[in-house]
Design a protein around this motif. Structure first.
Motif, PDB file in Angstrom:
ATOM      1  N   UNK A 115       0.818  -1.223   0.000  1.00 35.87           N
ATOM      2  CA  UNK A 115       0.000   0.000   0.000  1.00 35.87           C
ATOM      3  C   UNK A 115       0.844   1.261   0.000  1.00 35.87           C
ATOM      4  N   UNK A 116       1.859   1.269  -0.835  1.00 35.19           N
ATOM      5  CA  UNK A 116       2.780   2.408  -0.835  1.00 35.19           C
ATOM      6  C   UNK A 116       2.273   3.542  -1.725  1.00 35.19           C
ATOM      7  N   UNK A 117       2.718   4.739  -1.369  1.00 35.17           N
ATOM      8  CA  UNK A 117       2.581   5.886  -2.254  1.00 35.17           C
ATOM      9  C   UNK A 117       3.902   6.002  -2.990  1.00 35.17           C
ATOM     10  N   UNK A 118       3.935   5.663  -4.253  1.00 38.10           N
ATOM     11  CA  UNK A 118       5.191   5.599  -5.004  1.00 38.10           C
ATOM     12  C   UNK A 118       5.542   6.960  -5.597  1.00 38.10           C
ATOM     13  N   UNK A 119       6.798   7.364  -5.403  1.00 33.98           N
ATOM     14  CA  UNK A 119       7.325   8.569  -6.032  1.00 33.98           C
ATOM     15  C   UNK A 119       6.849   9.852  -5.372  1.00 33.98           C
ATOM     16  N   UNK A 120       7.226  10.982  -5.991  1.00 37.95           N
ATOM     17  CA  UNK A 120       8.080  11.051  -7.180  1.00 37.95           C
ATOM     18  C   UNK A 120       9.517  10.586  -6.908  1.00 37.95           C
ATOM     19  N   UNK A 121      10.085   9.940  -7.937  1.00 37.77           N
ATOM     20  CA  UNK A 121      11.490   9.537  -7.887  1.00 37.77           C
ATOM     21  C   UNK A 121      12.216  10.291  -8.991  1.00 37.77           C
ATOM     22  N   UNK A 122      13.188  11.116  -8.606  1.00 32.23           N
ATOM     23  CA  UNK A 122      13.943  11.925  -9.563  1.00 32.23           C
ATOM     24  C   UNK A 122      15.344  11.369  -9.760  1.00 32.23           C
ATOM     25  N   UNK A 123      15.837  11.463 -10.979  1.00 26.22           N
ATOM     26  CA  UNK A 123      17.212  11.046 -11.264  1.00 26.22           C
ATOM     27  C   UNK A 123      17.262   9.727 -11.999  1.00 26.22           C
ATOM     28  N   UNK A 124      18.219   9.624 -12.915  1.00 23.90           N
ATOM     29  CA  UNK A 124      18.339   8.424 -13.754  1.00 23.90           C
ATOM     30  C   UNK A 124      18.641   7.186 -12.908  1.00 23.90           C
ATOM     31  N   UNK A 125      19.636   7.280 -12.025  1.00 25.75           N
ATOM     32  CA  UNK A 125      20.045   6.103 -11.236  1.00 25.75           C
ATOM     33  C   UNK A 125      18.951   5.643 -10.272  1.00 25.75           C
ATOM     34  N   UNK A 126      18.361   6.540  -9.470  1.00 19.40           N
ATOM     35  CA  UNK A 126      17.295   6.078  -8.580  1.00 19.40           C
ATOM     36  C   UNK A 126      16.140   5.405  -9.317  1.00 19.40           C
ATOM     37  N   UNK A 127      15.785   5.925 -10.492  1.00 16.09           N
ATOM     38  CA  UNK A 127      14.680   5.337 -11.251  1.00 16.09           C
ATOM     39  C   UNK A 127      15.067   3.963 -11.813  1.00 16.09           C
ATOM     40  N   UNK A 128      16.335   3.832 -12.228  1.00 17.33           N
ATOM     41  CA  UNK A 128      16.811   2.547 -12.735  1.00 17.33           C
ATOM     42  C   UNK A 128      16.803   1.495 -11.619  1.00 17.33           C
ATOM     43  N   UNK A 129      17.277   1.901 -10.431  1.00 23.30           N
ATOM     44  CA  UNK A 129      17.287   0.990  -9.287  1.00 23.30           C
ATOM     45  C   UNK A 129      15.864   0.612  -8.872  1.00 23.30           C
ATOM     46  N   UNK A 130      14.978   1.599  -8.892  1.00 21.50           N
ATOM     47  CA  UNK A 130      13.580   1.328  -8.558  1.00 21.50           C
ATOM     48  C   UNK A 130      12.965   0.310  -9.512  1.00 21.50           C
ATOM     49  N   UNK A 131      13.313   0.417 -10.769  1.00 23.98           N
ATOM     50  CA  UNK A 131      12.833  -0.536 -11.773  1.00 23.98           C
ATOM     51  C   UNK A 131      13.281  -1.951 -11.408  1.00 23.98           C
ATOM     52  N   UNK A 132      14.556  -2.074 -11.029  1.00 21.12           N
ATOM     53  CA  UNK A 132      15.115  -3.404 -10.700  1.00 21.12           C
ATOM     54  C   UNK A 132      14.443  -3.977  -9.462  1.00 21.12           C
ATOM     55  N   UNK A 133      14.359  -3.173  -8.402  1.00 23.15           N
ATOM     56  CA  UNK A 133      13.771  -3.662  -7.157  1.00 23.15           C
ATOM     57  C   UNK A 133      12.280  -3.915  -7.301  1.00 23.15           C
ATOM     58  N   UNK A 134      11.594  -3.030  -8.009  1.00 18.72           N
ATOM     59  CA  UNK A 134      10.160  -3.206  -8.206  1.00 18.72           C
ATOM     60  C   UNK A 134       9.839  -4.497  -8.929  1.00 18.72           C
ATOM     61  N   UNK A 135      10.648  -4.815  -9.936  1.00 16.67           N
ATOM     62  CA  UNK A 135      10.409  -6.036 -10.701  1.00 16.67           C
ATOM     63  C   UNK A 135      10.868  -7.301  -9.963  1.00 16.67           C
ATOM     64  N   UNK A 136      11.583  -7.128  -8.834  1.00 19.30           N
ATOM     65  CA  UNK A 136      11.957  -8.278  -8.006  1.00 19.30           C
ATOM     66  C   UNK A 136      10.960  -8.520  -6.870  1.00 19.30           C
ATOM     67  N   UNK A 137       9.954  -7.661  -6.747  1.00 20.56           N
ATOM     68  CA  UNK A 137       8.907  -7.886  -5.742  1.00 20.56           C
ATOM     69  C   UNK A 137       7.956  -8.972  -6.242  1.00 20.56           C
ATOM     70  N   UNK A 138       7.338  -9.686  -5.315  1.00 16.34           N
ATOM     71  CA  UNK A 138       6.350 -10.704  -5.688  1.00 16.34           C
ATOM     72  C   UNK A 138       4.964 -10.083  -5.870  1.00 16.34           C
ATOM     73  N   UNK A 139       4.727  -8.981  -5.139  1.00 10.28           N
ATOM     74  CA  UNK A 139       3.411  -8.347  -5.177  1.00 10.28           C
ATOM     75  C   UNK A 139       3.579  -6.869  -4.811  1.00 10.28           C
ATOM     76  N   UNK A 140       2.863  -6.017  -5.523  1.00  8.32           N
ATOM     77  CA  UNK A 140       2.883  -4.581  -5.211  1.00  8.32           C
ATOM     78  C   UNK A 140       1.449  -4.094  -5.083  1.00  8.32           C
ATOM     79  N   UNK A 141       1.145  -3.480  -3.944  1.00  6.77           N
ATOM     80  CA  UNK A 141      -0.124  -2.757  -3.841  1.00  6.77           C
ATOM     81  C   UNK A 141       0.213  -1.292  -3.594  1.00  6.77           C
ATOM     82  N   UNK A 142      -0.546  -0.414  -4.225  1.00 10.62           N
ATOM     83  CA  UNK A 142      -0.304   1.028  -4.084  1.00 10.62           C
ATOM     84  C   UNK A 142      -1.591   1.685  -3.585  1.00 10.62           C
ATOM     85  N   UNK A 143      -1.438   2.837  -2.918  1.00 10.97           N
ATOM     86  CA  UNK A 143      -2.596   3.431  -2.271  1.00 10.97           C
ATOM     87  C   UNK A 143      -3.375   4.399  -3.160  1.00 10.97           C
ATOM     88  N   UNK A 144      -2.881   4.630  -4.387  1.00  9.80           N
ATOM     89  CA  UNK A 144      -3.605   5.537  -5.282  1.00  9.80           C
ATOM     90  C   UNK A 144      -3.208   5.274  -6.730  1.00  9.80           C
TER      91      UNK A 144
END
Length: 372
Positions: A115-144
């Motif tokens: 149930x996270x509120x995702x972002x904003x995430x600024x910067x090339x590296x943080x967004x790239x890392x977020x992509x990697x970690x996000x795709x390694x999660x088994x399940x994502x729920x967001x609050x909006x």
């Protein structure tokens, strides 16, 4: 569910922020309703306080070995709730929370972004890392829905992703007598309508403090209310309230103590209206059926208000006393209708908030089945 489930929870816990502590309390409440035998370990900046406050095992946020050990023995890492994965308020905190995700990947413990509120995430590296970690999660729920858009823009699409609601919306409403007693102890007259204000410091700005002082005087004079400042983060919010009160002609009452989640909910339940900058104060108002006005300092405030069909009365840099007064007067004169409409919308969000825990337990159950 056969066997006892073990969950590690990572979030902004232990810093005595009432919103985050309420989030943890609500999560534990919902999980325990579903399965009273679940074993929790919470990563905290103050493990002693977290253990005492929530009755769970807690480990220090900087004790990497203890965190690794807990993760290795857990069925699931829950990262959340809140706005952990963003770098607007702090650049370093994003890397810390991604670091916890990395440790979980390292010991092969399934990850749920809860149930996270995702972002904003600024910067090339943080967004790239977020992509990697996000795709390694088994399940994502967001609050909006806006958080879902952020995930899509960062190309996170491998896990199941669901839009739910802020975990605090699932918390049980509480008896109003505790709050009534606290207000009485602080000399708040019950002969007048009570309007609560939850303020916070933001980037040293002065404008919104003067606006809050002005609007407090105007509604005191026009509607004969008593203004009460409520601290969600103690003592920081008290200091802000003192600054605002210094600009006022009328006399507000400043609550000057640290309150538990239940106490804050109960205090909120005694209000006739809440004006708030803090997100979770607005959510408390929703849980307790109190009309609210939000002032935005962060997209998460706008997102929540949008989810119940409302709009913020401007942002902290540009809002005016006229903007707030117009919204206040409209709601004040239609309080019953506002409560009814908000109640219907919040009932739906409450069900969505509860579904986060249901999905987490399904994830553990399915993971066990796949291993056998």
């Amino acid at each position: 569910m056969p066997g006892m489930s073990s969950i590690v929870v990572s979030g902004y816990y232990g810093s005595k922020n009432a919103g985050d502590e309420a989030m943890l309390a609500a999560m534990l409440e919902v999980f325990t309703d579903l399965d009273p035998k679940i074993k929790f370990t919470v990563i905290s900046t103050n493990p002693v306080d977290t253990a005492k406050r929530h009755g769970v095992k807690s480990i220090n946020w900087l004790n990497i070995f203890a965190i690794l050990k807990a993760l290795k023995n857990a069925d699931l890492l829950i990262s959340g709730g809140g706005s952990l994965l963003q770098n607007v308020t702090s650049g370093r905190s994003l890397y810390y929370y991604m670091g916890i995700l990395f440790l979980s990947v390292l010991v092969r413990t399934p990850i749920m972004l809860y149930a996270q509120g995702i972002g904003p995430v600024f910067g090339w590296l943080p967004r790239k890392l977020m992509c990697w970690f996000g795709n390694h999660a088994k399940l994502i729920t967001v609050r909006d829905k806006e958080s879902l858009t952020e995930l899509e823009q960062m190309h996170i699409s491998k896990p199941l992703i669901k839009v739910t609601a802020d975990p605090v919306l699932a918390i049980h409403s509480v008896d109003k007598n505790i709050g009534r007693h606290i207000l009485s102890e602080n000399k708040v007259p019950h002969t007048k309508p009570i309007v609560g204000i939850c303020a916070r410091e933001w980037r040293g700005l002065l404008h919104y403090k003067k606006v809050l002082a002005d609007i407090s005087d105007r509604i005191t004079e026009t509607f004969g209310v008593q203004i009460v400042f409520i601290p969600m983060q103690f003592p920081e919010d008290v200091r802000v309230a003192e600054k605002i009160a210094a600009y006022m002609k009328s006399t507000p009452i400043l609550l000057n103590d640290e309150y538990t989640t239940s106490e804050l909910l109960s205090i909120t339940g005694n209000l006739d209206m809440l004006i708030s900058i803090r997100l979770h104060a607005l959510i408390f108002a929703g849980v307790m059926g109190v009309p609210m006005i939000g002032m935005s300092y962060d997209p998460k405030v706008d997102r929540f208000l949008n989810s119940i069909g409302e709009k913020a009365a401007g942002n902290l840099e540009q809002t005016t006393a006229d903007d707030i007064f117009t919204q206040f007067a409209t709601k004040w004169n239609n309080k019953d209708k506002v409560k009814e409409v908000n109640g219907q919308r919040l009932a739906e969000l409450r069900r969505a908030a509860s579904s986060n825990a249901e999905m987490a337990l399904d994830l553990i159950r399915n993971d066990r089945i796949s291993k056998h």
